[in-house]
Design a protein around this motif. Structure first.
Motif, short mmCIF file in Angstrom:
data_model
loop_
_atom_site.label_atom_id
_atom_site.label_comp_id
_atom_site.label_asym_id
_atom_site.label_seq_id
_atom_site.Cartn_x
_atom_site.Cartn_y
_atom_site.Cartn_z
N ILE A 18 0.80 -1.11 -0.04
CA ILE A 18 -0.01 -0.12 -0.22
C ILE A 18 0.82 1.33 -0.08
N ILE A 19 1.70 1.32 0.73
CA ILE A 19 2.98 2.44 1.13
C ILE A 19 3.28 2.82 -0.35
N GLY A 20 3.88 1.76 -0.98
CA GLY A 20 4.30 1.90 -2.28
C GLY A 20 3.67 2.64 -3.48
N ALA A 28 -0.53 7.20 2.81
CA ALA A 28 -1.09 5.72 2.85
C ALA A 28 -2.24 5.42 4.05
N LEU A 29 -2.01 6.62 4.96
CA LEU A 29 -2.82 6.41 6.22
C LEU A 29 -4.26 5.67 6.03
N CYS A 51 -0.39 1.21 12.44
CA CYS A 51 -0.25 2.32 11.34
C CYS A 51 0.71 3.44 11.45
N ALA A 52 0.89 3.92 12.78
CA ALA A 52 1.75 4.68 13.22
C ALA A 52 3.37 4.44 12.90
N THR A 63 -4.84 8.34 15.37
CA THR A 63 -6.21 8.52 16.13
C THR A 63 -6.99 9.78 15.56
N GLY A 64 -6.34 10.79 15.31
CA GLY A 64 -6.92 12.23 15.16
C GLY A 64 -7.73 11.74 13.63
N VAL A 65 -7.25 11.08 12.66
CA VAL A 65 -7.73 11.00 11.46
C VAL A 65 -8.85 9.66 11.64
N SER A 66 -8.47 8.55 12.14
CA SER A 66 -9.42 7.46 12.36
C SER A 66 -10.77 7.89 13.00
N THR A 67 -10.52 8.77 13.86
CA THR A 67 -11.87 9.36 14.39
C THR A 67 -12.62 10.31 13.85
#
Length: 260
Positions: A18-20, A28-29, A51-52, A63-67
């Motif tokens: 994914i990151i590639g 890619a987060l 992920c981090a 966490t800020g993105v996922s929430t």
């Protein structure tokens, strides 16, 4: 609790792929969050830390993105996650009534799962299918022109293990975890199955063809307005710790400059 070695090895292999795909790893987060959700059915603390670590950012940033995005769940949901649109058009066409009767029928509320773990419900603000209102989704597949009776029968069939087909889309429903893996960027090969666009969606195009309507030509000769910040006027700052100024050189007056 951390991932088992064989699970972590598989996740790391998929994460590397994914990151590639991205010029900058932290881009890619979002698919990485779908990846860990496909493993556990929700984004756990282990998933956040994974992920981090893969992206070289902090768990707080993950966490800020996922929430922020509602597609990421932080508690387990059902094998079949049922979304009921309650936005304006679906609501006036019966979406609110569908939601009310469905929650009473199943005994669960928003982002809650039935005791057997088969079905969970979600109030969705828009399913982007207003021409088929009221609309529901199961693991992000469309169920069009619904009624309270059809909604309750759908949920009962899912809990009973009966085969249920969406109004448009693939010829078989996948599980919630499998849907998350597709969103992570690993197609299941079913993208072109079934009906892609129903007659309601194509009506405008048909009218345009019948009446000779055409879109206006692009004004390619006109100079585009100046952007507040042009490419090259801002450097790529390194990931910052929460509460600390953003690094890098920025154009005065830009949002990045004000953040400093």
């Amino acid at each position: 609790m951390t991932f088992e070695p064989e699970v972590r090895e598989r996740l790391e292999r998929d994460a590397k792929q994914i990151i590639g795909r991205y010029p900058k790893p932290r881009s890619a987060l979002l698919p990485l969050l779908h990846l860990v959700q496909s493993e556990e059915g929700h984004v756990s603390q282990d998933g956040i830390e994974f992920c981090a670590e893969q992206l070289g950012i902090t768990p707080a940033q993950v966490t800020g993105v996922s929430t922020f995005y509602t597609q990421y769940k932080h508690e387990p949901v059902g094998e079949f996650h049922v979304g009921v649109c309650i936005n304006t058009l679906c609501a006036v066409m019966g979406g609110d009534q569908i939601w009310q009767e469905l929650t009473e029928h199943t005994g669960v509320g928003h982002d809650e799962a039935t005791p057997d773990g088969k079905v969970s419900l979600e109030r969705i603000e828009c399913n982007a299918a207003c021409d088929f209102a009221p609309v529901m989704m199961v693991n992000w597949e469309f169920f069009d022109n619904m009624t309270p009776e059809k909604a309750k029968r759908l949920v009962d069939d899912l809990r009973a293990g009966k085969e249920v087909l969406p109004s448009r889309g693939p010829n078989k429903l996948c599980s919630w975890k499998d849907a998350s893996r597709v969103l992570a960027g690993f197609p299941d090969g079913r993208a072109h199955e079934g009906v892609q666009a129903g007659p309601e969606s194509l009506r405008g195009l048909e009218l345009a063809k019948q009446r000779g309507w055409e879109a206006p030509s692009a004004d390619t000769g006109r100079e585009a307005p100046e952007e507040p910040v042009r490419p090259g006027e801002i450097t790529d700052p390194p990931p910052n710790e929460p509460g600390k100024p953003i690094g890098g050189d920025v154009k005065p007056g830009s949002q990045e400059g004000r953040n400093q």
